[in-house]
Design a protein around this motif. Sequence first.
Motif, PDB file in Angstrom:
ATOM      1  N   THR A  99       0.849  -1.195   0.000  1.00  0.00           N
ATOM      2  CA  THR A  99       0.000   0.000   0.000  1.00  0.00           C
ATOM      3  C   THR A  99       0.880   1.239   0.000  1.00  0.00           C
ATOM      4  N   ARG A 100       0.572   2.156  -0.908  1.00  0.00           N
ATOM      5  CA  ARG A 100       1.316   3.413  -1.032  1.00  0.00           C
ATOM      6  C   ARG A 100       0.324   4.569  -0.947  1.00  0.00           C
ATOM      7  N   TYR A 101       0.807   5.705  -0.423  1.00  0.00           N
ATOM      8  CA  TYR A 101      -0.023   6.904  -0.316  1.00  0.00           C
ATOM      9  C   TYR A 101       0.707   8.069  -0.976  1.00  0.00           C
ATOM     10  N   ARG A 176      -4.580  -0.675  -7.826  1.00  0.00           N
ATOM     11  CA  ARG A 176      -5.945  -0.296  -7.470  1.00  0.00           C
ATOM     12  C   ARG A 176      -5.862   0.980  -6.644  1.00  0.00           C
ATOM     13  N   PHE A 177      -6.748   1.940  -6.902  1.00  0.00           N
ATOM     14  CA  PHE A 177      -6.669   3.246  -6.254  1.00  0.00           C
ATOM     15  C   PHE A 177      -7.948   3.536  -5.478  1.00  0.00           C
ATOM     16  N   VAL A 178      -7.751   4.154  -4.307  1.00  0.00           N
ATOM     17  CA  VAL A 178      -8.870   4.532  -3.446  1.00  0.00           C
ATOM     18  C   VAL A 178      -8.688   5.991  -3.048  1.00  0.00           C
ATOM     19  N   ALA A 264      -2.881   3.781  -2.991  1.00  0.00           N
ATOM     20  CA  ALA A 264      -2.608   2.841  -4.074  1.00  0.00           C
ATOM     21  C   ALA A 264      -2.342   1.457  -3.485  1.00  0.00           C
ATOM     22  N   ASN A 265      -3.215   0.523  -3.807  1.00  0.00           N
ATOM     23  CA  ASN A 265      -3.030  -0.865  -3.387  1.00  0.00           C
ATOM     24  C   ASN A 265      -2.483  -1.631  -4.583  1.00  0.00           C
TER      25      ASN A 265
END
Length: 327
Positions: A99-101, A176-178, A264-265
């Motif tokens: 997981t990235r931010y 995948r983005f949240v 970002a997963n």
Amino acid sequence: MDVDGRPQSVPVLSRRQKVIYQFTQQNLPACKPVLTPAWVIATFLSLGFIFIPLGLLALVASQSVVEIVDRYDTDCIPEVFRSNKVAFIKDDSIPKNCTRYFKVHKPMKAPIYVYYQLDNYYQNHRRYVKSRNDRQLLYGLRYNDTSSCKPEETNSGLPIVPCGLIAWSLFNDTYRFVRGAGELRINRKNIAWRSDREHKFGKHVYPFNFQNGTLIGGGKLDPTIPLSDQEDLIVWMRTAALPSFRKLYGKIEEDLEENDVIEANLFNYYNSYSFGGKKKLVLSTSSWLGGKNDFLGFAYVAVGSSCILVALFFILFHVKNPRPYGI
């Protein structure tokens, strides 16, 4: 008159024959420009006044592109495996999720292009580029000669579709983005060239015997989907000319506002560690000129400035040492 004194008829040439005769006899009109000092100076000044504004427009367009670039290949390795990254990426029992931010510093208008970037990856290597079969991609098992695909041409005595090292090394990291509580949908359709989808990959050709060997290269393909619809593969098969390149993963068709925090997963599957490669995730908008690239603008400004400097030099030289025309 002939030898007997009788009048001799003159052959009448057609229009085409006249043109050919004039060309072979070098009788065609020619342009012979005379490069006077005034013409040379005016030409260089005109080039400078045209190139510099074009270069500035290109720079403005490039600067208007908003990019977010995140290198994740190192940070997505657990601390205990940092000294042996290859062992981590090859061990299927270890989870590869990460997981990235990142924060949006400027508004990004849709469509927002999602790219993966690979560095130190030589897709232009001769052996790698040749390891494919374009006829097989179009006709499938109806074309049985896969000798050009070595060493990935057959497996267990059966042909591989698609064969070759390029397809075998297909990039397989996923993203995948949240944003906030909602997921940002990634449109993965129409990311490949239309000409490639319609004319280079068969609509009735399906993956067969692909990645079934003991040595797995990259991503796998859905055997129920024809190659013309497997756009990840089509994008990957268009090899890059330079060792650092980006390839389109998809498009986000929503605007991102300033100060939005994107989660970002991703799944870090692709083995870029064996050859010292780097992996980056890129979110980018576009301008009328395309993506972010300052080189074109700087090149135009440099050429235009050089033309003006040459024109000024000729002006000074002509004023100091004037030379009458024809001498």
